[in-house]
Enzyme design. Structure first.
Site, mmCIF file in Angstrom:
data_model
loop_
_atom_site.group_PDB
_atom_site.id
_atom_site.type_symbol
_atom_site.label_atom_id
_atom_site.label_comp_id
_atom_site.label_asym_id
_atom_site.label_seq_id
_atom_site.Cartn_x
_atom_site.Cartn_y
_atom_site.Cartn_z
ATOM 1 N N CYS A 171 -3.230 8.790 5.123
ATOM 2 C CA CYS A 171 -1.851 8.586 5.597
ATOM 3 C C CYS A 171 -1.717 8.963 7.069
ATOM 4 O O CYS A 171 -0.970 8.344 7.821
ATOM 5 C CB CYS A 171 -0.855 9.447 4.816
ATOM 6 S SG CYS A 171 -1.000 9.306 3.057
ATOM 7 N N CYS A 213 0.823 -1.210 0.000
ATOM 8 C CA CYS A 213 0.000 0.000 0.000
ATOM 9 C C CYS A 213 0.862 1.267 0.000
ATOM 10 O O CYS A 213 0.372 2.367 -0.214
ATOM 11 C CB CYS A 213 -0.993 0.009 1.147
ATOM 12 S SG CYS A 213 -0.266 0.317 2.746
#
Lengths: 382, 122
Positions: free
Chosen positions: B102, B33
């Protein structure tokens, strides 16, 4: 801080001579090429001269060139225009997994309409196998579309060989030559349809062209006044087209290519001296003269390019983090199913204006960047 | 795309590194990812006495890690656990919408470190 621009596959600086001719056709002579008065005639004459320059550069006849708004439109016209015009022959298109988005998404749009599309794999350097192409050709295959030089990893396909296979099977062959045009030979011997554009070769944005071999039926995508011999309606962008032709005249010079090739190899060799780095795409003649694409292990591409940007250096990456879809580059994933390689990739694309001094400054900044980010990375110890 | 504040912090993160002889560490994410974060903490009197991060990822991932460390240093473990990704984003200022995921990861790494620390103490 002086900019070091190493993102010339994204777009390029317009050459001052190109700007001069464009200025003239914006402000001094600005007629519509369809008008019958003297301003219209001036525009038509300029358009005709520009068309000849571009046709000659490909070995084409003038009336085989259709001007468009750029590479995306030319690729859409080539693929959809051919598939729609030949539905009685079949509904099968062959392309590859490493095409530009405008080709891949044209394929997807056609699939949604019930067409059948095959996306060919590539090898670890990005090459399409001629045998695989031949194996996938069918009775109902209308068109094969394969990118000439890949925009990310610089792989130049053996387009003549791929094209010959199509010719033997009486299938039309299109190539997207946006990156390769003026950088490696591309002629009408090599394809039935060729996409080119201006802004990758120091010409203006918003101008491109599609070469369509004489006698090839193509369905227009825009309804309008029937410009470009009824194949692409819309008032011709005369300043843009004249600028495009000027950029081609200035760009068709082997000296530029040789210079870029030497700088490219210097850059690649120096970057590969950094530990845990890997070149993406082939070396030598089969690589686009201005492309270096390197993967850095343990660190992520967006961080690398943003860190270089703080030092004035413009590059790009195939990392998921820099894409709008948060998917890693489909090109890098096609050459190897390794997300770290894609996330850690940086593309440096030089131009005829690039100097060795600029590359040396880039290398210094790059080494410091890689070192810093590897110190932050949990994937490296210490 | 990034604000000057984020870019400036990216140039000079304050909490990067790894605590030698940390009381606990937490790591989340994977290479597929594109983000991996490791947070190490030193605990004293139930408070985070020191905290450092290591991050593999984009600018937003690195900067959010750094701001999280700044936000929780000196806080009790309970207070630190209750810091949310929203708090981190607020401290960062503006971040592109697609980058908000994030800044969740840094907090996940910290919570993992605290959880492991409590397990060790039990």
């Amino acid at each position: 801080m002086k900019t070091i621009y190493l993102d010339n596959s994204a777009t390029t600086k317009v050459d001052p001579e190109v700007m001069d001719v464009m200025d003239y056709y914006h402000g001094q002579t600005y007629g519509n090429a369809s008008s019958i008065h003297h301003e219209g005639k001036n525009a038509k004459k300029a358009l005709g001269e520009a068309r000849s320059i571009i046709a000659n550069s490909l070995g084409a006849n003038d009336d085989e060139i259709i001007f468009t708004s750029g590479g995306t439109e030319a690729n859409n016209l080539a693929i959809k225009g051919m598939m729609y015009a030949n539905e009685d022959k079949g509904r099968h298109l062959i392309t590859t997994k490493i095409e530009h988005d405008c080709v891949l998404n044209s394929g997807k749009a056609l699939e949604a309409e019930g067409f059948d599309v095959t996306y060919l794999d590539v090898d670890s350097e990005g090459f399409v196998s001629p045998e695989a192409l031949e194996k996938n050709l069918r009775e109902d295959t209308v068109l094969v579309s394969i990118i000439h030089a890949n925009n990310e990893i610089g792989t130049i396909q053996d387009i003549q060989r791929l094209s010959n296979i199509c010719k033997q099977h009486d299938v039309l062959f299109h190539t997207d030559a946006c990156q390769s045009y003026t950088k490696t030979p591309i002629t009408t011997e090599m394809a039935d349809l060729i996409t080119i554009n201006a802004h990758k070769l120091h010409g203006p944005k918003g101008v491109g062209a599609l070469y369509v071999k004489q006698g090839t039926a193509i369905k227009p995508l825009l309804d309008g006044g029937g410009h470009e011999r009824k194949r692409r309606s819309g008032t011709e962008n005369v300043p843009g087209i004249v600028g495009f032709a000027k950029a081609v005249e200035l760009g068709m010079d082997e000296a530029h290519v040789n210079k870029m090739q030497a700088l490219r190899d210097y850059l690649i060799d120096e970057i590969l001296k950094i530990p845990h780095t890997r070149l993406n795409g082939p070396r030598g003649e089969q690589r686009l003269c201005n492309n270096a694409n390197i993967s850095f292990r343990f660190i992520e591409g967006e961080s690398i390019i943003m860190n270089l940007d703080t030092q004035g250096i413009c590059t790009s990456t195939g990392s998921a983090c820099s894409s709008q879809t948060l998917e890693p580059s489909h090109v890098l994933m096609a050459i190897e199913d390794d997300p770290e390689r894609a996330h850690g990739s940086v593309r440096f694309t030089i131009s005829r204006y690039t100097t060795k001094e600029e590359l040396d400054r880039t290398l210094t900044a790059l080494k410091a960047t890689v070192d810093k980010l590897r110190r932050i990375s949990p994937l490296t110890e210490g | 795309m990034y604000t000057e504040q984020v870019t400036e912090r990216f140039k000079k993160p304050r909490f990067m590194g790894e605590i030698q002889e940390a009381d606990s560490t937490g790591e989340v994410g994977n290479v597929r990812c594109g983000d991996i974060m490791r947070v190490s903490i030193k605990v004293k009197d139930d408070r985070i006495a020191d905290i450092k991060f290591k991050t593999y990822g984009c600018v937003a991932a690195i900067v959010s890690s750094d701001y999280l460390c700044e936000l929780v240093k000196g806080k009790t473990l309970e207070e630190a656990e209750n810091v949310t990704s929203k708090d981190v984003i607020e401290r960062m200022g503006e971040v592109p919408a697609i980058k908000t995921h994030c800044s969740v990861l840094a907090q996940d790494a910290l919570r993992k470190a605290i959880k492991d620390y409590r397990k060790k103490c039990d």
